[in-house]
Scaffold this motif. Structure first.
Motif, PDB file in Angstrom:
ATOM      1  N   ASP A 202      20.307 -14.958 -37.667  1.00 24.32           N
ATOM      2  CA  ASP A 202      19.992 -13.676 -38.305  1.00 24.32           C
ATOM      3  C   ASP A 202      18.544 -13.757 -38.779  1.00 24.32           C
ATOM      4  O   ASP A 202      18.251 -14.131 -39.917  1.00 24.32           O
ATOM      5  CB  ASP A 202      20.952 -13.422 -39.470  1.00 24.32           C
ATOM      6  CG  ASP A 202      20.785 -12.032 -40.071  1.00 24.32           C
ATOM      7  OD1 ASP A 202      19.709 -11.428 -39.896  1.00 24.32           O
ATOM      8  OD2 ASP A 202      21.737 -11.552 -40.732  1.00 24.32           O
ATOM      9  N   MET A 203      17.640 -13.413 -37.890  1.00 24.05           N
ATOM     10  CA  MET A 203      16.223 -13.610 -38.163  1.00 24.05           C
ATOM     11  C   MET A 203      15.713 -12.719 -39.290  1.00 24.05           C
ATOM     12  O   MET A 203      14.836 -13.114 -40.061  1.00 24.05           O
ATOM     13  CB  MET A 203      15.409 -13.397 -36.880  1.00 24.05           C
ATOM     14  CG  MET A 203      15.621 -14.498 -35.864  1.00 24.05           C
ATOM     15  SD  MET A 203      14.726 -14.236 -34.313  1.00 24.05           S
ATOM     16  CE  MET A 203      16.059 -13.606 -33.289  1.00 24.05           C
ATOM     17  N   GLU A 204      16.296 -11.534 -39.407  1.00 21.54           N
ATOM     18  CA  GLU A 204      15.867 -10.641 -40.487  1.00 21.54           C
ATOM     19  C   GLU A 204      16.239 -11.228 -41.845  1.00 21.54           C
ATOM     20  O   GLU A 204      15.407 -11.277 -42.769  1.00 21.54           O
ATOM     21  CB  GLU A 204      16.505  -9.272 -40.311  1.00 21.54           C
ATOM     22  CG  GLU A 204      16.063  -8.262 -41.358  1.00 21.54           C
ATOM     23  CD  GLU A 204      16.625  -6.881 -41.122  1.00 21.54           C
ATOM     24  OE1 GLU A 204      16.085  -5.913 -41.684  1.00 21.54           O
ATOM     25  OE2 GLU A 204      17.623  -6.756 -40.373  1.00 21.54           O
ATOM     26  N   THR A 207      14.132 -14.380 -42.589  1.00 18.13           N
ATOM     27  CA  THR A 207      12.759 -14.030 -42.950  1.00 18.13           C
ATOM     28  C   THR A 207      12.699 -13.523 -44.390  1.00 18.13           C
ATOM     29  O   THR A 207      11.804 -13.908 -45.163  1.00 18.13           O
ATOM     30  CB  THR A 207      12.207 -12.969 -41.986  1.00 18.13           C
ATOM     31  OG1 THR A 207      12.256 -13.473 -40.645  1.00 18.13           O
ATOM     32  CG2 THR A 207      10.773 -12.605 -42.337  1.00 18.13           C
ATOM     33  N   ARG A 208      13.646 -12.683 -44.740  1.00 18.57           N
ATOM     34  CA  ARG A 208      13.683 -12.148 -46.109  1.00 18.57           C
ATOM     35  C   ARG A 208      13.825 -13.281 -47.127  1.00 18.57           C
ATOM     36  O   ARG A 208      13.119 -13.310 -48.139  1.00 18.57           O
ATOM     37  CB  ARG A 208      14.843 -11.168 -46.237  1.00 18.57           C
ATOM     38  CG  ARG A 208      14.867 -10.401 -47.557  1.00 18.57           C
ATOM     39  CD  ARG A 208      16.127  -9.544 -47.669  1.00 18.57           C
ATOM     40  NE  ARG A 208      16.322  -8.723 -46.493  1.00 18.57           N
ATOM     41  CZ  ARG A 208      17.370  -8.823 -45.672  1.00 18.57           C
ATOM     42  NH1 ARG A 208      18.315  -9.720 -45.911  1.00 18.57           N
ATOM     43  NH2 ARG A 208      17.488  -8.037 -44.633  1.00 18.57           N
ATOM     44  N   HIS A 231      13.206  -7.318 -33.112  1.00 24.18           N
ATOM     45  CA  HIS A 231      12.441  -6.342 -33.898  1.00 24.18           C
ATOM     46  C   HIS A 231      11.547  -7.120 -34.857  1.00 24.18           C
ATOM     47  O   HIS A 231      11.661  -7.007 -36.076  1.00 24.18           O
ATOM     48  CB  HIS A 231      13.390  -5.403 -34.657  1.00 24.18           C
ATOM     49  CG  HIS A 231      14.363  -4.690 -33.779  1.00 24.18           C
ATOM     50  ND1 HIS A 231      14.010  -3.568 -33.041  1.00 24.18           N
ATOM     51  CD2 HIS A 231      15.664  -4.944 -33.490  1.00 24.18           C
ATOM     52  CE1 HIS A 231      15.064  -3.156 -32.348  1.00 24.18           C
ATOM     53  NE2 HIS A 231      16.072  -3.972 -32.597  1.00 24.18           N
ATOM     54  N   LEU A 232      10.654  -7.918 -34.281  1.00 26.49           N
ATOM     55  CA  LEU A 232       9.882  -8.858 -35.078  1.00 26.49           C
ATOM     56  C   LEU A 232       9.055  -8.170 -36.160  1.00 26.49           C
ATOM     57  O   LEU A 232       8.979  -8.650 -37.301  1.00 26.49           O
ATOM     58  CB  LEU A 232       8.972  -9.697 -34.173  1.00 26.49           C
ATOM     59  CG  LEU A 232       9.672 -10.578 -33.135  1.00 26.49           C
ATOM     60  CD1 LEU A 232       8.640 -11.398 -32.367  1.00 26.49           C
ATOM     61  CD2 LEU A 232      10.711 -11.496 -33.783  1.00 26.49           C
ATOM     62  N   ASP A 234       9.556  -5.134 -37.610  1.00 30.31           N
ATOM     63  CA  ASP A 234      10.425  -4.554 -38.640  1.00 30.31           C
ATOM     64  C   ASP A 234      11.104  -5.635 -39.474  1.00 30.31           C
ATOM     65  O   ASP A 234      11.401  -5.414 -40.654  1.00 30.31           O
ATOM     66  CB  ASP A 234      11.479  -3.654 -38.000  1.00 30.31           C
ATOM     67  CG  ASP A 234      10.886  -2.387 -37.418  1.00 30.31           C
ATOM     68  OD1 ASP A 234       9.722  -2.064 -37.739  1.00 30.31           O
ATOM     69  OD2 ASP A 234      11.578  -1.722 -36.625  1.00 30.31           O
ATOM     70  N   TRP A 235      11.379  -6.789 -38.871  1.00 30.49           N
ATOM     71  CA  TRP A 235      11.989  -7.897 -39.616  1.00 30.49           C
ATOM     72  C   TRP A 235      10.967  -8.616 -40.493  1.00 30.49           C
ATOM     73  O   TRP A 235      11.331  -9.480 -41.278  1.00 30.49           O
ATOM     74  CB  TRP A 235      12.625  -8.897 -38.655  1.00 30.49           C
ATOM     75  CG  TRP A 235      13.799  -8.364 -37.894  1.00 30.49           C
ATOM     76  CD1 TRP A 235      14.575  -7.280 -38.208  1.00 30.49           C
ATOM     77  CD2 TRP A 235      14.344  -8.911 -36.682  1.00 30.49           C
ATOM     78  NE1 TRP A 235      15.564  -7.114 -37.262  1.00 30.49           N
ATOM     79  CE2 TRP A 235      15.451  -8.095 -36.317  1.00 30.49           C
ATOM     80  CE3 TRP A 235      14.013  -9.991 -35.869  1.00 30.49           C
ATOM     81  CZ2 TRP A 235      16.217  -8.342 -35.183  1.00 30.49           C
ATOM     82  CZ3 TRP A 235      14.765 -10.229 -34.736  1.00 30.49           C
ATOM     83  CH2 TRP A 235      15.860  -9.415 -34.395  1.00 30.49           C
ATOM     84  N   ASP A 236       9.686  -8.282 -40.329  1.00 25.87           N
ATOM     85  CA  ASP A 236       8.601  -8.841 -41.136  1.00 25.87           C
ATOM     86  C   ASP A 236       8.338 -10.318 -40.835  1.00 25.87           C
ATOM     87  O   ASP A 236       7.814 -11.056 -41.673  1.00 25.87           O
ATOM     88  CB  ASP A 236       8.893  -8.662 -42.633  1.00 25.87           C
ATOM     89  CG  ASP A 236       7.616  -8.588 -43.466  1.00 25.87           C
ATOM     90  OD1 ASP A 236       6.582  -8.165 -42.921  1.00 25.87           O
ATOM     91  OD2 ASP A 236       7.662  -8.972 -44.655  1.00 25.87           O
ATOM     92  N   VAL A 237       8.704 -10.766 -39.635  1.00 28.61           N
ATOM     93  CA  VAL A 237       8.441 -12.145 -39.206  1.00 28.61           C
ATOM     94  C   VAL A 237       6.932 -12.392 -39.205  1.00 28.61           C
ATOM     95  O   VAL A 237       6.142 -11.520 -38.808  1.00 28.61           O
ATOM     96  CB  VAL A 237       9.031 -12.383 -37.800  1.00 28.61           C
ATOM     97  CG1 VAL A 237       8.627 -13.742 -37.253  1.00 28.61           C
ATOM     98  CG2 VAL A 237      10.550 -12.233 -37.841  1.00 28.61           C
ATOM     99  N   HIS A 261       2.118 -11.243 -37.026  1.00 25.56           N
ATOM    100  CA  HIS A 261       2.256  -9.976 -37.736  1.00 25.56           C
ATOM    101  C   HIS A 261       0.894  -9.357 -38.027  1.00 25.56           C
ATOM    102  O   HIS A 261      -0.093 -10.067 -38.288  1.00 25.56           O
ATOM    103  CB  HIS A 261       3.026 -10.196 -39.045  1.00 25.56           C
ATOM    104  CG  HIS A 261       3.505  -8.921 -39.671  1.00 25.56           C
ATOM    105  ND1 HIS A 261       2.680  -8.082 -40.401  1.00 25.56           N
ATOM    106  CD2 HIS A 261       4.723  -8.327 -39.655  1.00 25.56           C
ATOM    107  CE1 HIS A 261       3.375  -7.037 -40.819  1.00 25.56           C
ATOM    108  NE2 HIS A 261       4.626  -7.163 -40.384  1.00 25.56           N
TER     109      HIS A 261
END
Length: 428
Positions: A202-204, A207-208, A231-232, A234-237, A261
């Motif tokens: 769960d990359m999002e 990342t959070r 969704h790199l 939007d996920w803020d990676v 980013h």
């Protein structure tokens, strides 16, 4: 899975109604020993050859033949700006803005280049979190990066391992470890999909959690790019890199991609290993001292484009776009993988003989299923190969099967299930 049936007729019906069925003939399927097409379930290791690739490379041979060095400025796709022809498709592929991606180099080279910039340890914040049993290149890259800063890998690198009796990592355990490391954590670096188990992270959420701890978060997407919807942005990676020879079908040793980013797009002060192709093109050819990076991910380039690998990649990316992008591929992928899981589970083999260690939930896996074979695993692998099923063996006892939506059919999966059933009957 209860709606599936194990018969050839059922698989043929699924193939006949598959909206992506016309893409399979656009790839070369390796023949089995009997001369018939094999059941190729190894796209997680090396994707198949797109038939369009030869023409794409031949076009660049022609430019080289007829234009020589002038091919950099003239011809159908001048080489000077060739990498830019891949930008929009690449951005769509990983869910990024065009300024955030560039295609260049090979995967581990790119990982090193990104870590130079994004792993800058201090006396108190120096630890890196990664999954235990990550692909060896990632382990070696991190070990050497840590040593570059005079640190001991055993102290600086923290490895995540599953709970006792489990094969995959729980998201809540990853988040808990990030909170535990807190102010000592510099970088979180995970694979988007673990190569061995096939688990998709769960990359999002990761990342959070990493950002909440003040860490930088990056992903090696070797097994995720072309496999999952990403969704790199939007996920803020913060950063990511990937190869193109697996699910992106761009040839052995093919080129690679990176994502950075956009918040780093105009950070010329950010430490990096520089090369002339990442320099501001306005005065790149003035050959002056003093590196001034291009904005965005392009500023991490070192050398001019690898034209022939990029030509293959360009042809392969065009197929992904034509198929409707990753959303369309994932719809078929989830159904193909579920069908394969249905066929394996209906064998009703006890877990002490064979178990699927890839998560059952579609959102927690790509198209790969990893079978842990506790007894005679290598014999099963050889049995599959003898029946024309091309799979992948990983020591000590895992067989990976990956039905790829662009060129694998439901009939492929049904045939693999049939061969597994034959083996199971003999093994009992």
């Amino acid at each position: 899975m209860t709606s599936f049936e194990p018969t050839p007729d059922f698989a043929a019906h699924l193939d006949a109604t598959d909206p992506l069925r016309d893409f399979r003939p656009r790839f070369h399927i390796p023949p089995a020993s009997d001369g018939q097409p094999s059941v190729y379930l190894c796209g997680n290791s090396l994707g198949l050859l797109p038939k369009a690739a030869r023409a794409a490379v031949e076009q660049e041979f022609e430019s080289w033949e007829k234009l020589g060095v002038e091919g950099h400025f003239h011809g159908t796709s001048p080489w000077m700006h060739y990498h830019e022809t891949l930008t929009d498709s690449t951005a769509r592929l990983v869910g990024a803005k065009p300024i955030e991606v560039v295609v260049m180099n090979n995967l581990t080279t790119n990982l090193h280049l990104l870590l130079i910039s994004f792993y800058q340890p201090t006396a108190s914040r120096y630890k890196v979190l990664m999954e235990g049993g990550a692909f060896p290149s990632d382990q070696y890259a991190l070990e050497s990066q840590v040593k570059l800063h005079g640190l001991a890998p055993d102290e600086a690198i923290v490895e995540l391992v599953p709970r006792p009796g489990e094969h995959t990592l729980r998201t809540e355990d990853i988040e808990a470890k990030i909170r535990e490391l807190g102010d000592s954590l510099a970088v979180v670096l995970l694979g988007g999909v673990n190569y061995y188990t096939g688990q998709a992270f769960d990359m999002e959420a990761i990342t959070r959690a990493g950002h909440a701890a003040g860490a930088t978060v990056g992903f090696d997407l070797a097994h995720a790019a072309g496999n999952l919807e990403l969704h790199l942005h939007d996920w803020d990676v913060d950063f990511a890199c990937w190869c193109t020879y697996k699910y992106l079908n761009s040839g052995p040793g093919g080129t690679s991609g990176i994502y950075v980013h956009e918040r780093f797009a105009h950070r010329p002060d950010l430490l990096r290993l520089a090369g002339w192709w990442g320099h501001d093109p306005a005065d790149r050819f003035q050959m002056k001292k003093g590196f001034r990076p291009m904005p965005g991910a392009a500023g991490w380039q070192l050398s001019n484009a690898q034209i022939f690998p990029m030509a293959i990649h360009r042809a392969a990316l065009a197929i992904v776009d034509e198929a409707g992008g990753m959303a369309a591929l994932r719809r078929k992928s989830e159904k193909l993988t579920a069908y394969l899981e249905f066929l394996i589970r209906r064998l009703e083999l006890p877990p002490q003989v064979l178990e699927i260690i890839t998560p059952h939930q579609p959102e927690a896996r790509g198209c790969q299923l990893s079978m842990l074979v506790h007894k005679n695993g290598r014999a099963l692998f050889d049995y599959l190969a003898g029946a024309g099923i091309i799979a992948d063996w990983r020591e000590p006892n895992v067989i990976r099967l990956a039905p790829v939506p662009l060129y694998n059919s439901f009939s492929d999966v049904q045939r693999a299930g049939e061969v597994l059933a034959e083996w199971a009957g003999k093994a009992k």
